[in-house]
Design an enzyme around this catalytic site. Structure first.
Site, PDB file in Angstrom:
ATOM      1  CD  GLU A   1      72.674 105.444  61.620  1.00  0.00           C
ATOM      2  OE1 GLU A   1      73.641 105.463  59.768  1.00  0.00           O
ATOM      3  OE2 GLU A   1      72.117 104.330  61.828  1.00  0.00           O
TER       4      GLU A   1
ATOM      5  CB  CYS B   1      78.310 105.153  59.009  1.00  0.00           C
ATOM      6  SG  CYS B   1      77.843 104.068  59.065  1.00  0.00           S
TER       7      CYS B   1
ATOM      8  CG  HIS C   1      82.632 103.192  57.407  1.00  0.00           C
ATOM      9  ND1 HIS C   1      82.244 103.293  58.163  1.00  0.00           N
ATOM     10  CD2 HIS C   1      81.019 101.663  57.243  1.00  0.00           C
ATOM     11  CE1 HIS C   1      80.756 102.708  59.007  1.00  0.00           C
ATOM     12  NE2 HIS C   1      80.291 102.411  58.040  1.00  0.00           N
TER      13      HIS C   1
END
Lengths: 386, 132, 345
Positions: C80, C112, C234
């Site tokens: 990103e 992400c 994550h």
């Protein structure tokens, strides 16, 4: 080949000439040279001018015609030619003029050099000068001229034990000489401490190891031996004017601490003049950075490779030394007007050989000028004699 | 300068050099003609290892405009293991660099054509710790 | 058998401590460290960006794979913080890795999880026989508004994996995604820094998507948490992955090896992949690994991997944890300079 003499010299003030344009500066040097040679103007057969970057410093190309025009010679319609080899452009102009006279093509020829650098900022000025190195593979990486000479200095120190003090002494000497030169940019003495404590530009080189980038112009007028006698009682002869080249980038050279172009040009010049290095009484060398003067001592054969620093330590190249080097103050203190430098060196040697060098006069019959381009990809060595 | 940068991207990103099959010499930056063999040159492109040692260096303090944010930065003459000497930036602390130290190539940014222009990527070097 | 053939990672060397950021903004460092489970984060050097990180991670992956880069038929870079808003990072990577010109390529963005999305695309291409190897990279130099809570965690790093069906070190036995339109975190076109929904990023976003994807995958494959030697979730901070592991029934032991966030911060598209690579550094043949990424906006990609015998002959140094634990601390002043947060007028 005909014997070639210098019959007149002229030089503008060097420095930050805020109130003078490129044309003004050139004219001031040109008029001085014409007066010195006792010429009216119409006697001139051709002009060669050294100018590195009118295009980027002034956004002005076609410098050749511009100079002929503003020197008042437009209506003579004589050939005018600009030559370029970075900061050896002046040396090239001298050599072109020399060849034109020696060959019999022309009788009286002007060799000029000029640069106006302060119309752009100091950073731009350095960027332009750095384009005398390899833009794509050196300057692209952030290796501008000071950084490249710094790497030469670093290796010279590592291999031969040259010290920061040795470099500083070159600067101190040249500043001292410049106090005696009314045309010089920096006319004040500096102490060794000041030089050694000045800020780093590119380690190990400090501010006082670097020549300024200056405005200035210089002119010499050449004539064949026969013609010269009509105009002057004190001709100075050019006994050799030789040029050599090398890889444009420092990283491609045979040896980082030797300028092979200087070695080749000077060997040829000595041979052509029928002399040896020890026969040189005075020299102007290209001290764009102090290390370049020390390397010049070696590559010109004044001393063997690696022992250049000894000459400055022992005072050999001082004004009262055995071979005074850069009596004018050199590029460091007289100023470095890029394309003008090679001609300004010639002016100084001629003044010295004629006995017209005023307070900085040395006793000399034979002198040498070394003009280099960039980090040594071009070298012009000229030998003068009384 | 855009086409000028683009033209050499392969060589800048990847240390692609040239090799003269006639005399066995490696070149970087790449050359189209071997200066030792001239017309007898037999040039081909080769991928260089990106390993080498520092021949000389400088810590640049008075940085050109494009490099001001990086100052003081280290530039070095680096002799690649294949032979050629190249000019490059060395990413390390100024006090770390020494003549003779082993280095290896990394991919970094060299600069950009202003905030809205293209980005110049290329090869820099870092100390090669494995060999010391 | 499609799976991971090789992997490589890159983490910039600079670190900034939570204390140093808190000092500037008059906040309590201990509270933040406890709240986020982060001690420090990585900071890219001035000449590093997502492209340089992606190239370095990619080079390590290709070198370890011992394959000819020209055999790579696809390059996908998820981030990103692509250096160009328009113009791909993937072509920079392809050129720098010597992939040639005949390859599929695109930049991906899914907050992400863009890196794991790249893995799925490569898996599909390999399975379809369209490519021999595919390179999927997740890399970021994530942005954060000065003074925002994100500033403590938004870090830089990346990981690259080579996907193929030859010389596989970890077979991907299944993948499953859970996706919904949930605006928990975003950055509008032309804005320098992302915005977020504060606590909204938790339950409806991170936890819902990760648990749904993990459960969906396990259900599909008939697996339960105890079937896995390792799990990687994550890691936007040190707390969320621990909590989601507990919610799903995984132990601290299962997630410890892959939890690298405390010492480098949230590397966004690099985050879950760096965790996976840290696990692969230690994994033994037969180990089963659960990987679940999360990308705001929102979605999660879950993968079940089984480590093969090939891993014993695979070069695994330098290890991810060595890269995580090394580094050089900088102060906030240098940080804002390196991150180009100083405006010059």
């Amino acid at each position: 080949m005909r014997r070639v003499a210098v019959i007149g010299v002229g030089c503008s003030k060097f420095g930050e000439l805020w109130d003078m344009s490129f044309r003004d500066i050139v004219l001031s040097a040109g008029i001085e040279a014409l007066e010195d040679a006792n010429l009216e103007g119409r006697e001139i057969d051709a002009i060669y001018v050294g100018n590195m970057s009118g295009g980027r410093y002034l956004a002005q190309e076609h410098i050749s015609a511009l100079i002929a025009d503003y020197a008042g010679l437009a209506e003579l319609h004589i050939p005018s030619t600009r030559v370029e080899a970075g900061d050896a452009s002046g040396g090239l102009a001298l050599r072109q003029a020399y060849m034109a006279v020696a060959s019999g093509m022309h009788d009286i020829v002007i060799a000029a050099g000029a640069e106006k650098v302060t119309d752009v900022g100091a950073e731009m000025a350095m960027d332009i000068l750095s384009s005398s190195a390899d833009r794509e593979w050196e300057v692209f990486c952030g290796a501008n001229l000071p950084a490249l000479f710094a790497m030469i200095a670093r290796l010279h120190m590592e291999k031969f034990g040259t010290k920061p003090e040795d470099l500083a002494k070159v600067s101190v000497k040249n500043h001292r000489n410049a106090t005696l030169n009314p045309k010089a940019q920096f006319r004040r003495e500096i102490s060794l401490e000041v030089a050694l404590n000045s800020p780093y530009v590119a380690e190990p080189l400090r501010l006082f190891d670097c020549a300024p980038i200056s405005d200035g112009a210089s002119v010499v007028i050449l004539a064949s031996e026969e013609v010269a006698k009509k105009y002057t009682d004190t001709p100075v002869y050019i006994s050799a004017c030789c040029q050599a080249s090398d890889y444009i980038a420092l990283h491609s050279r045979r040896d980082i601490t030797t300028m092979d172009a200087v070695v080749h040009a000077s060997k040829q010049a000595y041979k052509q003049a029928g002399i040896e290095p020890k026969d040189i009484d005075v020299a102007e060398v290209h001290d764009s950075f102090t290390i370049a003067e020390i390397i010049a001592y070696e590559d010109l054969g004044f001393v063997e490779k690696g022992r250049g620093a000894e000459l400055i330590r022992e005072g050999v190249t001082e004004l009262d030394g055995e071979i005074p080097v850069n009596p004018s103050g050199g590029l460091k203190a007289c100023g470095h007007a890029i394309g003008a430098t090679g001609i300004r060196q010639a002016v100084e040697i001629v003044l010295q050989l004629r006995g017209d060098a005023g307070k900085r006069q040395v006793d000399a019959e034979r002198g040498l000028a070394l003009n280099i381009g960039g980090t040594g990809a071009t070298a012009v060595v000229t030998i003068f004699e009384r | 300068m855009l086409p000028r940068f683009w033209r050499k991207i392969k060589y800048r990103y990847n240390l692609v050099g040239t090799y003269c099959e006639n005399c066995g010499t490696y070149y970087y930056p790449p050359r189209n003609l071997c200066p030792k063999c001239r017309r007898k040159s037999r040039i081909k492109e080769v991928q260089l290892s990106g390993k080498g040692k520092v021949i000389s260096y400088s810590v640049v303090h008075d940085a050109p405009e494009n490099f001001k944010m990086m100052k003081p930065y280290v530039v070095a003459l680096i002799q690649l293991d294949e032979g050629p000497v190249i000019t490059s930036q060395l990413v390390c602390k100024p006090e770390e660099v020494k003549i003779g130290m082993r280095v290896k190539a990394v991919f970094r940014k060299y600069g950009e054509e202003g905030e809205s222009g293209i980005i110049y990527y290329g090869t820099k070097f870092v100390p090669d710790e494995k060999i010391g | 058998m499609v799976g991971i053939v090789s992997y490589g990672t890159y983490i910039p060397k600079f670190r900034i401590k939570v204390e140093e950021i808190a000092r500037i903004w008059g906040e309590n460092a201990e509270t933040i460290k406890n709240g986020l489970g982060i001690l420090q984060k990585s900071v890219p050097d001035f000449d590093e960006d997502t492209a340089t990180i992606a190239v370095e991670a990619g080079r390590e992956a290709v070198r370890r794979a011992r394959i000819d880069p020209k055999e790579i038929g696809a390059v996908y870079v998820g981030s990103e913080s692509h250096p160009y808003a328009v113009k791909p990072t993937a072509t920079i990577v392809g050129e720098a890795l010597g992939v040639g010109n005949e390859y599929f390529a695109a930049d991906l963005e899914f907050a992400c999880k863009a890196g794991t999305a790249g893995i799925q695309i490569c898996m599909g291409l390999v399975k379809a026989g369209m490519i021999k190897y595919g390179l999927a990279i997740g890399a970021d130099t994530s942005q954060s508004r000065p003074g925002d809570a994100l500033e403590y965690s938004a870090a830089a790093g990346g990981a690259a994996v080579v996907i193929g069906n030859d010389g596989v070190i970890a077979e991907i036995e299944g993948t499953y995604s859970f996706t919904s339109d949930t605006p928990d975190f975003w950055r509008r076109e032309g804005q320098p820094y992302p915005s977020h929904g504060g606590r909204f990023t938790g339950i409806p976003a991170y936890f819902r998507h990760i648990t749904s994807a993990a459960k969906g995958l396990m259900e599909e494959l008939g697996l339960k948490p105890s079937d896995f030697s390792y799990a990687v979730f994550h890691q936007p901070n040190g707390k969320f992955p621990v909590r989601v592991a507990k919610m799903l029934g995984f132990s601290t032991e299962q997630i410890k090896q892959g939890l690298v966030v405390s010492h480098i911060g949230n590397t966004y598209s690099g985050s879950s992949l760096l965790g996976l690579c840290a696990v692969l550094d230690e994994a033994k043949p037969g180990d089963r690994i659960l990987l679940v990424s999360f990308g705001s906006g929102a979605g999660s990609d879950a993968f079940s991997l089984i480590v093969t015998d090939e891993i014993d002959d695979f070069e695994r140094t330098p290890k991810v944890w060595d890269k995580v634990m090394s580094g050089e601390f900088i102060d906030y002043g240098l940080y804002v300079k390196l991150r180009r947060k100083i405006k010059f007028g």
